[in-house]
Write an enzyme that holds these catalytic residues in place. Sequence first.
Site, mmCIF file in Angstrom:
data_model
loop_
_atom_site.group_PDB
_atom_site.id
_atom_site.type_symbol
_atom_site.label_atom_id
_atom_site.label_comp_id
_atom_site.label_asym_id
_atom_site.label_seq_id
_atom_site.Cartn_x
_atom_site.Cartn_y
_atom_site.Cartn_z
ATOM 1 C CB ALA A 260 47.471 47.172 61.308
ATOM 2 C CG ASP B 79 41.997 41.507 59.766
ATOM 3 O OD1 ASP B 79 41.842 42.736 59.872
ATOM 4 O OD2 ASP B 79 42.950 40.991 59.165
ATOM 5 C CB VAL C 245 42.209 32.439 37.799
ATOM 6 C CG1 VAL C 245 43.148 31.262 37.985
ATOM 7 C CG2 VAL C 245 43.004 33.720 37.611
ATOM 8 N NE ARG D 176 44.901 38.359 56.223
ATOM 9 C CZ ARG D 176 45.826 37.420 56.441
ATOM 10 N NH1 ARG D 176 46.652 37.049 55.482
ATOM 11 N NH2 ARG D 176 45.943 36.861 57.628
ATOM 12 C CB ILE E 147 48.175 41.154 49.413
ATOM 13 C CG1 ILE E 147 47.802 41.457 50.873
ATOM 14 C CG2 ILE E 147 49.278 40.098 49.338
ATOM 15 C CD1 ILE E 147 47.393 40.242 51.683
ATOM 16 N N GLY F 169 52.489 40.296 67.991
ATOM 17 C CA GLY F 169 52.563 41.224 66.851
ATOM 18 C C GLY F 169 51.625 40.803 65.732
ATOM 19 N N GLY F 170 51.210 39.528 65.755
ATOM 20 C CA GLY F 170 50.216 39.047 64.795
ATOM 21 C C GLY F 170 50.673 39.093 63.343
ATOM 22 C CD GLU G 128 41.165 42.180 40.461
ATOM 23 O OE1 GLU G 128 42.018 41.977 41.328
ATOM 24 O OE2 GLU G 128 39.934 42.018 40.661
ATOM 25 C CG HIS H 189 57.606 76.139 48.500
ATOM 26 N ND1 HIS H 189 57.023 75.415 47.476
ATOM 27 C CD2 HIS H 189 58.719 76.722 47.961
ATOM 28 C CE1 HIS H 189 57.734 75.569 46.367
ATOM 29 N NE2 HIS H 189 58.759 76.357 46.639
HETATM 30 P P1 NAD Z 1 41.856 42.569 48.558
HETATM 31 O O1 NAD Z 1 40.444 42.350 48.879
HETATM 32 O O2 NAD Z 1 42.469 43.918 48.718
HETATM 33 O O3 NAD Z 1 42.129 42.146 47.033
HETATM 34 C C1 NAD Z 1 41.818 40.883 46.517
HETATM 35 C C2 NAD Z 1 41.773 41.018 45.007
HETATM 36 O O4 NAD Z 1 41.619 39.736 44.449
HETATM 37 C C3 NAD Z 1 40.591 41.873 44.546
HETATM 38 O O5 NAD Z 1 41.060 42.814 43.609
HETATM 39 C C4 NAD Z 1 39.676 40.853 43.928
HETATM 40 O O6 NAD Z 1 38.888 41.377 42.877
HETATM 41 C C5 NAD Z 1 40.688 39.837 43.407
HETATM 42 N N1 NAD Z 1 40.108 38.513 43.166
HETATM 43 C C6 NAD Z 1 39.196 37.840 43.912
HETATM 44 N N2 NAD Z 1 38.894 36.656 43.333
HETATM 45 C C7 NAD Z 1 39.655 36.580 42.220
HETATM 46 C C8 NAD Z 1 39.802 35.607 41.175
HETATM 47 N N3 NAD Z 1 39.077 34.497 41.193
HETATM 48 N N4 NAD Z 1 40.678 35.851 40.182
HETATM 49 C C9 NAD Z 1 41.390 37.007 40.140
HETATM 50 N N5 NAD Z 1 41.282 37.966 41.092
HETATM 51 C C10 NAD Z 1 40.437 37.757 42.109
HETATM 52 O O7 NAD Z 1 42.651 41.468 49.373
HETATM 53 P P2 NAD Z 1 44.222 41.254 49.594
HETATM 54 O O8 NAD Z 1 45.017 42.070 48.644
HETATM 55 O O9 NAD Z 1 44.417 39.781 49.612
HETATM 56 O O10 NAD Z 1 44.443 41.836 51.041
HETATM 57 C C11 NAD Z 1 43.737 41.253 52.154
HETATM 58 C C12 NAD Z 1 43.426 42.304 53.197
HETATM 59 O O11 NAD Z 1 44.617 42.774 53.784
HETATM 60 C C13 NAD Z 1 42.713 43.501 52.621
HETATM 61 O O12 NAD Z 1 41.639 43.855 53.458
HETATM 62 C C14 NAD Z 1 43.758 44.565 52.586
HETATM 63 O O13 NAD Z 1 43.209 45.868 52.758
HETATM 64 C C15 NAD Z 1 44.656 44.178 53.752
HETATM 65 N N6 NAD Z 1 46.015 44.644 53.471
HETATM 66 C C16 NAD Z 1 46.311 45.954 53.655
HETATM 67 C C17 NAD Z 1 47.571 46.418 53.366
HETATM 68 C C18 NAD Z 1 47.881 47.870 53.543
HETATM 69 O O14 NAD Z 1 47.157 48.544 54.268
HETATM 70 N N7 NAD Z 1 48.898 48.398 52.897
HETATM 71 C C19 NAD Z 1 48.538 45.574 52.875
HETATM 72 C C20 NAD Z 1 48.212 44.260 52.673
HETATM 73 C C21 NAD Z 1 46.944 43.798 52.984
#
Ligand code: NAD
Length: 468
Positions: A325, A317, A244, A278, A191, A35-36, A210, A455
Amino acid sequence: MKITIIGAGPGGYETALEAAGKGIEVTLVSAGPVGGTCLNEGCIPTKALLRSAEVLETVREAASYGVEAGECRLDFARAMARKDAVVEQLRSGVEFLLKHKLITLLRGKASLCGGQPGGGEAETAPHKVKVALDEGGEEIVESDYVIIATGSVAASLPIPGADLPGVISSKEMLSLEALPKSVCVIGAGVIGLEMASLLNSFGCEVSVLEYCPDILPRFDTDLAKRLKQSLSKRGISIETSAQVKSIEAAPEGLVTSYVRKEKEASVTAEKVLMAVGRRPALGSLNFEQAGIAVTPKGVLVDAYMQTSVPGIYAIGDIAGGYMLAHTATFQGRRALNHILAGCPSEGPVDSIRLDIVPAAVFTRPEAATVGLTEDECKANGLPIKVLKSFFRASGKAVAMGETDGFCKIVASEQDGRILGCHLFGPHSSDIIQEVTALLDRDATVDDLASIIHAHPTLSEVLLSAAKG
Ligand code: NAD
């Protein structure tokens, strides 16, 4: 025909099932649980907990719907136990299907049996895979084709304090034993925001930092701004353009220091969630010796998901791109279709459009997107029209008491062809699929406006936007 698939996430296991269904002999190698990341430590456990959060919020707001629900309190341990049960149920479902389709499942760590550096061609054996079995010993699997689907790992920041206890990834967040009182989330991507929304619903104090000027940097700017407003209204503190610098342990908690507009500031919280993206798990597969070209962004592949070594494919990925996914699953189908078509060097092997990828963010309310954003169109000089509608004008949304949200359709100014759609509001993750189907068929906004929508449904926000 024999295929070895390395990695049993939604890329690997779905491709294995599809291949086995076509009569191919499949060996699936899995280093972790079947399932990873998605099923065990990502999408599914998050969605299970988000459902607990939704129930909690609904009960909290019960009085405004004319319902006396009495005292309402989160039992974190039981919510986590339910999450584990959901994961277990789905994992055993996948394991059952693999068995049912007579797929050989090897539990262990795989690597490609490439030739030695400097060795002759005869020494290279790219279609041989060595598996260090969990139960001990190793096995060499030989097959006609190999599909690599080993996923990604959470990235971290190279800053002081990033490895302190209490600085956690989303995986650790999903297995906490107690709900923290406060969390500082670094990164307002998918995330970071899903976790922030969840923790806020659970009653935790949440701050998000952010780096970029907007949250969700890869999403539509309007959508990101509105989602930020909505999350802020719920009490989540969000600082954008925040760089940060360090994390320190202090008696009152973990102190995350950052610089914003040249001013230093800090957030103190019990836990720090690192959600800064990631990276492909390029680690131990032996790519170099197998002659497979990689970059830090992932394994290089062509339009068929084939690597630089014919017969070896990389999907999901590990190949970089959209780390979702469903992308992995459909890339796996593309690789399989290429194999089944006899590995042509050009021409289509199926009608899958890997460029049309819907994505959803499971915050409250949800956000979803597909196709080009308004900014992308403008940057590429595409003449467009932008059509908007609001959930507050939807009968269903008003009846549900969930009116926060909007819909934006981006279409070609010349012929009205839909180029993208960006949604923020209840059930956006489901509504986006309609536009995905229309994009797939190159439909126009007039096509959309002439389709009868039931509707009252939330999908009528699309109709309202299309009608201008
Ligand atoms: P992401 O790339 O979506 O977001 C990472 C965030 O961290 C970005 O906004 C970036 O600007 C920020 N960031 C980077 N360096 C930073 C710093 N030094 N200080 C502050 N902010 C910083 O990555 P994620 O949220 O970790 O998710 C990882 C992957 O997993 C993504 O490709 C995402 O699409 C996927 N994911 C998808 C889903 C979904 O489909 N619902 C859910 C979870 C994760």
